[in-house]
Scaffold this motif. Structure first.
Motif, PDB file in Angstrom:
ATOM      1  N   ILE A 206       7.691  13.070  -0.458  1.00  0.00           N
ATOM      2  CA  ILE A 206       8.438  12.069   0.322  1.00  0.00           C
ATOM      3  C   ILE A 206       7.510  10.927   0.707  1.00  0.00           C
ATOM      4  O   ILE A 206       7.834   9.761   0.565  1.00  0.00           O
ATOM      5  CB  ILE A 206       9.055  12.712   1.592  1.00  0.00           C
TER       6      ILE A 206
ATOM      7  N   LYS B 286       7.990   6.786  -0.225  1.00  0.00           N
ATOM      8  CA  LYS B 286       8.138   5.803   0.847  1.00  0.00           C
ATOM      9  C   LYS B 286       6.883   4.931   0.965  1.00  0.00           C
ATOM     10  O   LYS B 286       6.972   3.760   1.249  1.00  0.00           O
ATOM     11  CB  LYS B 286       8.374   6.515   2.186  1.00  0.00           C
ATOM     12  N   GLN B 287       5.732   5.554   0.784  1.00  0.00           N
ATOM     13  CA  GLN B 287       4.519   4.815   1.084  1.00  0.00           C
ATOM     14  C   GLN B 287       4.138   3.803   0.009  1.00  0.00           C
ATOM     15  O   GLN B 287       3.274   2.971   0.227  1.00  0.00           O
ATOM     16  CB  GLN B 287       3.363   5.783   1.332  1.00  0.00           C
TER      17      GLN B 287
ATOM     18  N   SER C 110       5.010  -1.507   0.903  1.00  0.00           N
ATOM     19  CA  SER C 110       4.133  -1.913   1.998  1.00  0.00           C
ATOM     20  C   SER C 110       4.969  -2.286   3.216  1.00  0.00           C
ATOM     21  O   SER C 110       4.461  -2.788   4.199  1.00  0.00           O
ATOM     22  CB  SER C 110       3.279  -3.095   1.562  1.00  0.00           C
ATOM     23  N   LEU C 111       6.289  -2.018   3.129  1.00  0.00           N
ATOM     24  CA  LEU C 111       7.205  -2.331   4.232  1.00  0.00           C
ATOM     25  C   LEU C 111       7.126  -3.800   4.627  1.00  0.00           C
ATOM     26  O   LEU C 111       7.182  -4.149   5.788  1.00  0.00           O
ATOM     27  CB  LEU C 111       6.904  -1.447   5.453  1.00  0.00           C
ATOM     28  N   TRP C 112       6.970  -4.650   3.621  1.00  0.00           N
ATOM     29  CA  TRP C 112       6.783  -6.075   3.901  1.00  0.00           C
ATOM     30  C   TRP C 112       7.982  -6.669   4.633  1.00  0.00           C
ATOM     31  O   TRP C 112       7.848  -7.643   5.351  1.00  0.00           O
ATOM     32  CB  TRP C 112       6.503  -6.853   2.616  1.00  0.00           C
ATOM     33  N   TRP C 113       9.157  -6.076   4.464  1.00  0.00           N
ATOM     34  CA  TRP C 113      10.322  -6.668   5.128  1.00  0.00           C
ATOM     35  C   TRP C 113      10.198  -6.577   6.642  1.00  0.00           C
ATOM     36  O   TRP C 113      10.820  -7.328   7.368  1.00  0.00           O
ATOM     37  CB  TRP C 113      11.612  -6.000   4.652  1.00  0.00           C
ATOM     38  N   MET C 114       9.369  -5.671   7.129  1.00  0.00           N
ATOM     39  CA  MET C 114       9.219  -5.574   8.586  1.00  0.00           C
ATOM     40  C   MET C 114       8.464  -6.761   9.172  1.00  0.00           C
ATOM     41  O   MET C 114       8.640  -7.111  10.326  1.00  0.00           O
ATOM     42  CB  MET C 114       8.529  -4.268   8.985  1.00  0.00           C
ATOM     43  N   TYR C 115       7.571  -7.344   8.382  1.00  0.00           N
ATOM     44  CA  TYR C 115       6.912  -8.542   8.931  1.00  0.00           C
ATOM     45  C   TYR C 115       7.473  -9.838   8.383  1.00  0.00           C
ATOM     46  O   TYR C 115       6.951 -10.912   8.652  1.00  0.00           O
ATOM     47  CB  TYR C 115       5.381  -8.484   8.802  1.00  0.00           C
TER      48      TYR C 115
ATOM     49  N   PRO D 215      10.299 -11.455   9.299  1.00  0.00           N
ATOM     50  CA  PRO D 215      10.680 -12.409  10.357  1.00  0.00           C
ATOM     51  C   PRO D 215       9.474 -13.125  10.958  1.00  0.00           C
ATOM     52  O   PRO D 215       9.493 -14.351  11.142  1.00  0.00           O
ATOM     53  CB  PRO D 215      11.350 -11.528  11.419  1.00  0.00           C
TER      54      PRO D 215
ATOM     55  N   LEU E  35       6.601 -13.627   9.571  1.00  0.00           N
ATOM     56  CA  LEU E  35       6.036 -14.518   8.560  1.00  0.00           C
ATOM     57  C   LEU E  35       6.833 -15.822   8.487  1.00  0.00           C
ATOM     58  O   LEU E  35       6.267 -16.913   8.433  1.00  0.00           O
ATOM     59  CB  LEU E  35       6.052 -13.797   7.212  1.00  0.00           C
TER      60      LEU E  35
END
Lengths: 298, 276
Positions: free
Chosen positions: A8, A12-13, A16-21, A23, A25
């Motif tokens: 898992i 998921k890893q 880089s979960l870029w969508w979290m930063y 806003p 950015l």
């Protein structure tokens, strides 16, 4: 169990979960990076700030900037505001922190009153000190008259006014330096001092060989914060002198404001903005690198 | 031994008291000035024999401080809320996922801290005019959010890295929780101490903002405390008693907040500085 975590975790890893930063950015790019890059473009024009048309005039604004005597006054003032405030805030802040790190009375009171100006708008801080320094009815001149001396016009004197501004800026923000040094002092382990006492070290030796090196991270952060803050100085100049008399106390920030709004010289204001950015970048980065190198591993 | 150390304590305490008095002097002058009538020409050092509270009500009316207080409050509230949400959301992957892209992004946000907002004044002003955002709350909110986001991300990322155990999130992930749910249900509540500190620092900065406000909020209906005060000073250069009263009113909300939450003010700064 271990297998499933790994599996898992892997799917998921990989992101880089870029969508979290995203806003954050967008905000920064739209309101800081894009205007700044656009400013470089405008610095090559003769735009007046409001008309629809303007011409690209190459390096003319840059040549003008380097031959304009005002530029040097303003750069000199900005450096005095930045470096001067940094030196005074750090010396005074460290002295206060060393005092408050002792077992004494009035600790909380002193800390509160010294820190209080930090939460006040620098513009208002300027007005408060204006009551103090103004030529007519200022608190300082009342003292001088009572002592039988002449009134002095500190804010109107072109040799003194920039130092008054450094003083007010130092007064306002010395609390930050004090708190950061105090936190640094409290993180130094008592063991070092006990070991030094066994070796018979004097107070000065303890300060020089233990406290000071271990405070380097606090020194770094204070130097960088104060230099950036001092070089950007704006509000307090507006309220104390308005940049005058003439351009004598103008900083790069107030000068740009003046060029854009009062003199309708937007292209030139943008050119000054580029210079300001370069100066701040060079100074704060070199302060950061210089002090980082001196830090010891604690 | 005891005798000398107690003498030393008295000497140092006296010195601390002296420092306190010196730092209080400008506030003393502010208070005496605000409490005097216009016709009282006594020195600013002299406490007024006849205290006049009228300056406060007169300044409140004349400078339209009620309106300014409301505007400043609205801008501060929304900007601080946005900062907390957007900043903590951004800091989480930057602190947790050490990919090349994320490391670059972190450095990028930190580098932005150095950019002086005024260096981009000319094009920013043009941008705001083109977007039709002049004299709106939004422009002040957005500009403040953009300029304090880097610091917010820096403080959150440091806190997440050093104090939030990874095992909690991994356990939740095994239970099948999505990233957003993990963040808001597990991570965000644990960020409370640093959130409190960031909130306080951000509120003070935004409340006191003058640089953005003076450019973008010139209309009286949207003007903030600082803009109202600078205008009032311009109009009342001969009646500084009124200006002093207005300055006290403008400063009071943050001063009260500071006295009530002093511990958090100090901790926030210390958290940002001792780390790394």
């Amino acid at each position: 169990m271990a297998v499933s975590t790994k599996k898992i975790g892997k799917t998921k890893q990989n992101s880089s979960l870029w969508w979290m930063y995203l806003p954050a950015l967008l905000f920064v790019v739209f309101f800081i990076v894009y205007p700044f890059l656009n400013g470089i473009r405008i610095s090559f024009t003769n735009w007046n700030g409001f008309s629809q048309t303007f011409d690209y005039i190459g390096f003319r604004q840059y040549i003008r900037m380097f031959t304009d005597p005002d530029t040097w006054t303003v750069v000199r003032n900005t450096l005095i505001y930045g470096i001067g405030s940094t030196i005074f805030q750090n010396i005074l802040g460290l002295a206060y922190a060393l005092l408050l790190n002792q077992s004494i009375h009035f600790k909380a009171l002193t800390r509160t009153i010294v820190y209080l100006p930090v939460i006040i708008s620098p513009l208002i801080m300027g007005y408060i000190w204006y009551f103090f320094f103004s030529y007519q009815g200022g608190a300082l001149n009342d003292v001088l008259i009572a002592l039988g001396l002449e009134r002095i016009n500190v804010l109107g004197n072109i040799d003194i006014n920039i130092w008054i501004i450094v003083f007010v800026n130092t007064f306002q923000f010395v609390g930050i330096a004090m708190i950061i040094y105090l936190a640094g002092l409290q993180s130094v382990s008592r063991d070092f001092y006990e070991a030094a006492e066994i070796d018979g070290a004097s107070s000065f030796q303890k300060f020089k060989n233990i406290t000071f090196p271990l405070l380097m991270p606090s020194i770094t952060i204070n130097m960088v914060i104060n230099i950036i803050g001092g070089l950007k100085l704006f509000d307090v100049i507006i309220s104390l002198t308005g940049g005058g008399p003439g351009n004598s106390s103008q900083s790069m920030s107030t000068f740009m404001y003046d060029l854009y709004f009062a003199r309708e010289d937007a292209g030139y204001a943008a050119t000054q903005g580029v210079l300001m950015m370069i100066i701040i970048l060079i100074l704060s980065l070199s302060a950061l690198i210089y002090f980082r190198r001196k830090e010891v591993e604690a | 031994m005891d005798y000398t150390s107690s003498r030393k304590k008295i000497a140092l305490s006296t010195f601390a008291l002296l420092i306190t008095v010196l730092h209080f002097l400008p506030f003393y002058v502010l208070i005496t000035t605000a409490l005097k009538t216009k016709s009282d020409f006594s020195s600013k050092w002299v406490f007024p024999l006849e205290i006049s509270w009228a300056n406060f009500s007169e300044a409140w009316e004349a400078a339209n401080l009620g309106n300014a207080l409301l505007n400043t409050g609205i801008i501060t509230f929304f900007a601080a809320a946005l900062l907390i949400i957007i900043g903590s959301l951004a800091a989480y992957p930057l602190a947790r996922r050490q990919t090349k892209l994320n490391r670059f992004m972190y450095m990028f946000f930190i580098a932005i801290m150095v950019v002086p907002p005024l260096a981009a004044l000319v094009p920013l002003y043009q941008l705001v005019v083109n977007m039709g955002l002049m004299n709106t709350y939004q422009v002040a909110i957005f500009n403040n959010v953009a300029s304090y986001l880097p610091l917010t991300i820096f403080l959150y990322a440091g806190f997440i890295r050093s104090t939030i155990p990874k095992s909690l999130e991994e356990a939740a992930r095994i239970d099948g929780a999505g990233t957003l749910r993990i963040f808001f249900q597990i991570v965000f509540p644990l960020l409370k101490p640093i959130t409190a500190s960031i909130l306080i620092i951000a509120c003070v900065y935004i409340w006191n903002d003058y640089q953005f406000a003076i450019f973008f909020l010139q209309d009286e209906s949207v003007q903030t405390m600082t803009v109202a005060l600078s205008r009032f000073f311009g109009e009342n250069a001969n009646n500084l008693n009124l200006v002093a009263a207005a300055a006290i009113i403008a400063t009071l909300p943050m001063a009260i907040l500071f006295l009530l939450l002093q511990k958090h003010f100090v901790q926030g700064l210390a958290a940002g500085s001792v780390k790394e």
